[in-house]
Write a protein that holds these residues in place. Structure first.
Motif, short mmCIF file in Angstrom:
data_model
loop_
_atom_site.label_atom_id
_atom_site.label_comp_id
_atom_site.label_asym_id
_atom_site.label_seq_id
_atom_site.Cartn_x
_atom_site.Cartn_y
_atom_site.Cartn_z
N ASP A 1 1.41 -0.61 9.11
CA ASP A 1 1.05 -0.76 7.69
C ASP A 1 -0.47 -0.87 7.55
O ASP A 1 -1.16 -1.28 8.47
CB ASP A 1 1.68 -2.03 7.11
CG ASP A 1 3.18 -2.09 7.36
OD1 ASP A 1 3.79 -1.01 7.47
OD2 ASP A 1 3.72 -3.21 7.44
N PRO B 1 5.72 7.28 4.19
CA PRO B 1 5.22 5.92 4.04
C PRO B 1 5.36 5.45 2.59
O PRO B 1 5.26 6.24 1.66
CB PRO B 1 3.75 6.04 4.44
CG PRO B 1 3.68 7.25 5.31
CD PRO B 1 4.73 8.18 4.80
N PHE C 1 2.82 1.42 3.71
CA PHE C 1 3.73 0.85 4.72
C PHE C 1 4.37 1.96 5.54
O PHE C 1 4.70 3.02 5.02
CB PHE C 1 4.82 0.03 4.05
CG PHE C 1 4.29 -1.09 3.19
CD1 PHE C 1 3.86 -2.28 3.76
CD2 PHE C 1 4.21 -0.94 1.81
CE1 PHE C 1 3.37 -3.31 2.97
CE2 PHE C 1 3.72 -1.95 1.01
CZ PHE C 1 3.29 -3.14 1.59
N ASP C 2 4.56 1.66 6.81
CA ASP C 2 5.28 2.56 7.72
C ASP C 2 4.57 3.89 7.91
O ASP C 2 5.16 4.96 7.73
CB ASP C 2 6.72 2.80 7.22
CG ASP C 2 7.57 1.56 7.37
OD1 ASP C 2 7.34 0.80 8.33
OD2 ASP C 2 8.46 1.34 6.52
N TYR D 1 -3.43 -2.33 4.68
CA TYR D 1 -3.67 -3.06 3.44
C TYR D 1 -5.14 -2.98 3.08
O TYR D 1 -6.00 -2.98 3.96
CB TYR D 1 -3.32 -4.54 3.58
CG TYR D 1 -1.90 -4.81 4.00
CD1 TYR D 1 -0.90 -4.93 3.05
CD2 TYR D 1 -1.57 -4.94 5.35
CE1 TYR D 1 0.41 -5.19 3.43
CE2 TYR D 1 -0.27 -5.19 5.74
CZ TYR D 1 0.72 -5.31 4.79
OH TYR D 1 2.00 -5.56 5.16
#
Lengths: 713, 121
Positions: free
Chosen positions: A670, A230, A660-661, A672
C-alpha cells in the motif's frame, strides 16, 4: 443522427450505430459492424409496419452492450405510441440482439417487423479513404439463415444472420409477422455471426440464444478486472470517478491478438485503432505498470515476436526494428497497404528496451527478460545501425515507402508538427530530440539488464559508455543557447530545429538532460509560453506555427503531460510535477473522468474550461493511462530492489491519497500520502479555473522509506 | 507497392534444402516447436516439409508427421514466399496460405524467409 453515434466494442470487434441502433453506412460513413478491420454489416435497419423508429433513450450498460428504447414514427412533435420497442445489443464474435415489442394497448396488435441487412465488406482503410472494392459479392438463404458473402481470390468473408422467432428470410433481410396480445410482449433473439476463410469458418457468437448475460471476450470479466486493480482512497472525490473511468476504459481498450493465447495488450484507441501499435501499446503499458502489469507483459511478447528481421522497403522494416502498426484487413492482405506489419516509427524500438527494463523493475519477472534477450539486443543494435540514418550518432527518420508509408515517425506525426521557430518545416531525415532521449534511456536500462539479468558486464559497460557519450554530444548539439532549452530536432544538415516544445519534458523523463541544464528546462515547462494552467502545450506560444487548437502545434496532450510529470520527478522537481498533475486531473474532472486525446492550449484563466480538440478517437489508450501515471508521480512510487519506495508530493487540492494492493515484486503493498491541510481548506470546492499552487513543503513520507530515488544524473 | 522480383521455380525446395544446412539461428533460441508445410501441387498429393526448431537448432525432414503448426499453400504461393517475393503474413491474411495450430510459430519462423529485393540501392 451521426452526432449521436453509439459504439459498442469487444476487442477489435465493434459496432457503431445511430441512437436507434440502426446502421446505414456508405463507403465513407464510419458506421457498421466491424471485426478484424473488415466491415461485416453496413446496413442494419429496423422498421415496424414500414415505419422507422424514434429513440427515447439509450442505456450504455457496458462498453460491450447497450439497450435502445424506441417507439414508431420519426420527426413528430410528440409521441403517443401504443407500442414500444426494446433493442438490447451486445458485441463479441459478432453481434447479438434481443428484440422485444411491448403492446401498451387493450387491443391485439398485428405487426410487420423488418430488419434490413446488407454488407459492403469494406476494409477499415477503405472506409477512411473511400476506395472501391475489387472482389465479388453474393447473398443467399440457407436453413433459415441469411448469408452475405464477399470473395476476392482466396479471401472469403461471410456474415450469417439468423433469428429465434419464425421469420421470412430473403437476400435483403428478415421479416417477422407478429401478433402481440393486449398488454403483451413479443420477443426474438437475432444472431449476426462473422466469419473468414474458405467455406466460412464460422466463429460461434459470444452471446448465443438463451445466454442472458453478456460477458466481454477477454480472459477476465470487467468485474474481476476492477476488483483486481489497486484500490484508491482519496479525499478529493473526483479522483475516484477518474480512476474508475480509466480502469473501465482500459478494460475496453484491451486487444487480444490471435497469437497471444488469450492474453491482451492495450490497443491505441477506440474504435478505429483497436490493434497492436508499437508506440501506443508501449507508452500505455508504461503508464499502467503499477496497476495492470500483465498488459506490459503481453505488449513485450507481441512486439518481440513481431520484431523486424529483414530490410523491407515497403514495410519500412529493418532487422531489430519494433513495429508501428499491425492490421488484418483486405488492403493489408493484398499489400495495397503495408501494415502486415508496418514498421515506420522511430521511437518504438528504444522504448521497447525501456519497457522491458521498467517491467522487470516492477515485477521481477526475469524469465521474460531472458526470453526476449535476443530481441532486446537486436533493438539496441538497431539504434546505432539502422536508426542512425545520417551517420551522426543520432536516431533520425525518413520513410522508404513513399506511397503509403508515414512521413513523421515520432509521436508528433502530423505534417506540420516539426518546425523551426519561424515556421519553416525541415526536410528529411529528421532527428527529433525525444528519440535521442529514448535511445539514451534504452542504453542505460539495457546496461542494467545486461549486468543484473543477463550477466554480461562487458556489454553493460559498452552500453554505458555509449550512453555517456550520447548524453555529452546531445547536450552540446541540441542545446539552444539563446533560449536555454533543447531544440525540437536536428535537420538533415545537422542544424537545430529551434522551436520550444513539450518534447523537453520527455528528455527529463529519459534522463539525458545534464543536471546543470534541468532547472532552465523546468522553467520553460512551467513557464507561461508552454504551461497553459491545465498542462504543457505541445508547441510554445510565440512560435510561428503556434495554434492553441493545432493538433501537435499548441494543444495539450494529457499523455504528454503525464510523462513530463514523471520526468520532473526524476530530476527532483516534485512540486512542479504536482502542478502538472493537478492541472490534468482538474481537466479530467471537467471531461467527466475521461481525458480526450488532446485539448486546446488556451490559457486556463481565459476559457475556464478545457476546450476539447475534435477527434474521432475516444477513449484513447495513452490518455486513459495518463491519470494512472499521475497517481504514480504524485505518490512518488519507485521500485527499488524488492521494495516499493513511496515519496509523495500532492497538489493542494488533495489532502490524503492512498493506493492499496499495488502489485509488484514485493507481492502487494500500500502507499499513503498526506498533503498540508491548512493549505487545502481554502482550495476545497474551488473550481473557478484559477491555477493552484501545489504544496511546496517536503511532504510526509509514505509507509516505506522515502530515501532512494533513481539517480537522475 | 511491395517489391516484385520474380519467383524462382523450385524456390520452395531450395529454401528447405538450404534450411537443412542453415546451422544455429540466434534469433530463434527461445523457440521450440514443429511446423509442417504442406505444399499442394495441382494434381499430385501434397509434398511435406517438417521443420523442428529447438534452441536455435533447425532440423528439416520430409516426414508427414504431426506438428504444432501446419501451414498449407499451393506451390506458386510458397515459391513466392520462399524467394522473397511474397510476404507470408500478408498471404495468410488473404488466405492464399493457411495456418492451423500455433500460428505464433509461423510468425517467428518468418524470420527465416528471404527478404524482398531492395526497391532502391
Amino acid at each position: 443522427m451521426s452526432d449521436e453515434l453509439v459504439r459498442l466494442l469487444d476487442g477489435n470487434t465493434f459496432v457503431v450505430s445511430d441512437s436507434r441502433g440502426d446502421i446505414e453506412a456508405s463507403l465513407t460513413d464510419p458506421t457498421g459492424l466491424f471485426s478484424f478491420d473488415c466491415r461485416y454489416l453496413s446496413k442494419w435497419v429496423l422498421t415496424v409496419n414500414g415505419e422507422r423508429l424514434n429513440p427515447l433513450s439509450v442505456d450504455d450498460l457496458q462498453y460491450f452492450e447497450a439497450r435502445f428504447f424506441l417507439v414508431p414514427g420519426t420527426g413528430t412533435v410528440y409521441v403517443d405510441a401504443k407500442l414500444s420497442v426494446i433493442r438490447q445489443r451486445a458485441v463479441g464474435g459478432g453481434l447479438h440482439e434481443e428484440l422485444t415489442i411491448l403492446n401498451h394497448d387493450g387491443q391485439p396488435l398485428a405487426l410487420t417487423v423488418k430488419l434490413e441487412a446488407g454488407s459492403d465488406f469494406a476494409d477499415l482503410f477503405e472506409v477512411k479513404d473511400a476506395l472501391k472494392k475489387k472482389g465479388r459479392y453474393h447473398a443467399s438463404v440457407k436453413d433459415g439463415q441469411l448469408l452475405l458473402g464477399y470473395e476476392r481470390e482466396a479471401l472469403h468473408r461471410l456474415t450469417a444472420i439468423s433469428a429465434s422467432a419464425p421469420a421470412h428470410v430473403d437476400e435483403h433481410g428478415l421479416t417477422f409477422t407478429v401478433q402481440v396480445e393486449p398488454h403483451g410482449r413479443w420477443t426474438t433473439d437475432i444472431d449476426v455471426v462473422v466469419a473468414a476463410g474458405p467455406g466460412g469458418r464460422q466463429v460461434r457468437p459470444k452471446y448465443a440464444r438463451g445466454e442472458k448475460r453478456a460477458q466481454p471476450n477477454m480472459g477476465r470479466s470487467l468485474e474481476r478486472w476492477l476488483a483486481e486493480a489497486p484500490r484508491l482512497d482519496c479525499d478529493w472525490e473526483p479522483l475516484h470517478a477518474i480512476y474508475r473511468r480509466s480502469l473501465i476504459d482500459l478494460a475496453a481498450l484491451r486487444f487480444s491478438p490471435p497469437i497471444a493465447g488469450g492474453a491482451s495488450l492495450p490497443a491505441a484507441g477506440l474504435p478505429w485503432f483497436m490493434t497492436i501499435f508499437g508506440r501506443d501499446s508501449i507508452l500505455t503499458s508504461l503508464q499502467t505498470l503499477p496497476f495492470t502489469p500483465e498488459l506490459a507483459a503481453t505488449t513485450l511478447r507481441m512486439l518481440g515476436d513481431w520484431q523486424g528481421s529483414r530490410v523491407d522497403d515497403f514495410r519500412d522494416e529493418d532487422p531489430g526494428r519494433i513495429l508501428h502498426e499491425l492490421r488484418y484487413g483486405e488492403m493489408t492482405a493484398f499489400e495495397e497497404r503495408p501494415h502486415s506489419p508496418y514498421y515506420g516509427c522511430a521511437d518504438a524500438t528504444p522504448l521497447f528496451v525501456v519497457l522491458l527494463d521498467e517491467y522487470e523493475r516492477w515485477t521481477g519477472d526475469r524469465r521474460l527478460v531472458r526470453e526476449f534477450e535476443q530481441e532486446a539486443r537486436a533493438a539496441l543494435a538497431w539504434i546505432d545501425r539502422y536508426g542512425d540514418l545520417m551517420g551522426n550518432g543520432y536516431i533520425s527518420y525518413r520513410r522508404r515507402n513513399e506511397q503509403t508509408g508515414l512521413e513523421n515517425q515520432c509521436w508528433k506525426d502530423s505534417w506540420d508538427s516539426i518546425s523551426y521557430r519561424d515556421g519553416r518545416l525541415p526536410g528529411f531525415p529528421r532527428a527529433t530530440c525525444e528519440l535521442q532521449g529514448y535511445a539514451y534511456d534504452a542504453k542505460m536500462r539495457g546496461a542494467r539488464l545486461a549486468r543484473e539479468v543477463c550477466k554480461d558486464p562487458a556489454f553493460a559497460a559498452e552500453l554505458e559508455h555509449q550512453a555517456t557519450e550520447l548524453k555529452r554530444r546531445f547536450n552540446r548539439d541540441f542545446w539552444v543557447q539563446d533560449g536555454q532549452y533543447f531544440a525540437l530536432a536536428l535537420d538533415a544538415d545537422g542544424k537545430q530545429v529551434d522551436s520550444l516544445t513539450s518534447n523537453n519534458g520527455h528528455l527529463l523523463w529519459s534522463g539525458i538532460v545534464e543536471k546543470s541544464k534541468a532547472k532552465a528546462v523546468v522553467r520553460h515547462l512551467l513557464g507561461p509560453r508552454l504551461f497553459s494552467g491545465w498542462g504543457v502545450r505541445t508547441l510554445a506560444e510565440g512560435e510561428a506555427r503556434y495554434n492553441p487548437i493545432g493538433y501537435h502545434v499548441g494543444t495539450v496532450w494529457p499523455f504528454d503531460c503525464s510523462f513530463i510529470a514523471w520526468g520532473l520527478r526524476r530530476y527532483g522537481f516534485k512540486a512542479e510535477a504536482a502542478t502538472i498533475a493537478a492541472g490534468i486531473l482538474d481537466a479530467a474532472e471537467l471531461f467527466h473522468g475521461r481525458l480526450p486525446e488532446a485539448f486546446g492550449g488556451y490559457e486556463r484563466g481565459v476559457t475556464k474550461y478545457p476546450v476539447q480538440y475534435p477527434t474521432a478517437c475516444s477513449p484513447q489508450a495513452w490518455s486513459t493511462g495518463a491519470p494512472l501515471l499521475l497517481l504514480r508521480t504524485m505518490l512518488g512510487l519507485e521500485p527499488l530492489d524488492g521494495h516499493l519506495i513511496v515519496d509523495p508530493a500532492l497538489p493542494d487540492s488533495i489532502g490524503t491519497l492512498a493506493l492499496f494492493d499495488i502489485p509488484g515484486r514485493w507481492g502487494h503493498t500500500d502507499a499513503y500520502a498526506r498533503g498540508r491541510p491548512e493549505l487545502r481548506k481554502g482550495a476545497r470546492g474551488r473550481r473557478d479555473g484559477s491555477v493552484r499552487q501545489p504544496v511546496r513543503r517536503a511532504p510526509a513520507a509514505g509507509r516505506r522509506s522515502a530515501a532512494a530515488r533513481r539517480s537522475a544524473s | 507497392m511491395p517489391s516484385r522480383q520474380p519467383t524462382r521455380p523450385n524456390a520452395t525446395t531450395e529454401f528447405f534444402r538450404e534450411l537443412q544446412t542453415h546451422g544455429h539461428e540466434p534469433s530463434l533460441v527461445k523457440v521450440s516447436g514443429t511446423l509442417r508445410f504442406d505444399i499442394v501441387d495441382d494434381a499430385a498429393a501434397p509434398s511435406h516439409w517438417l521443420v523442428s526448431l529447438k534452441k536455435g537448432e533447425i532440423a528439416v525432414s520430409r516426414k508427414n508427421a504431426r506438428a504444432d503448426c501446419v501451414v498449407r499453400s499451393d506451390r506458386a504461393t510458397f515459391d513466392g514466399v520462399a524467394s522473397g517475393r511474397l510476404n507470408a503474413f500478408a498471404a495468410l491474411l488473404r488466405e492464399a496460405l493457411s495456418a492451423q495450430g500455433d500460428v505464433g510459430l509461423l510468425v517467428l519462423f518468418q524470420r527465416l524467409f528471404p527478404p524482398p529485393a531492395r526497391s532502391e540501392p
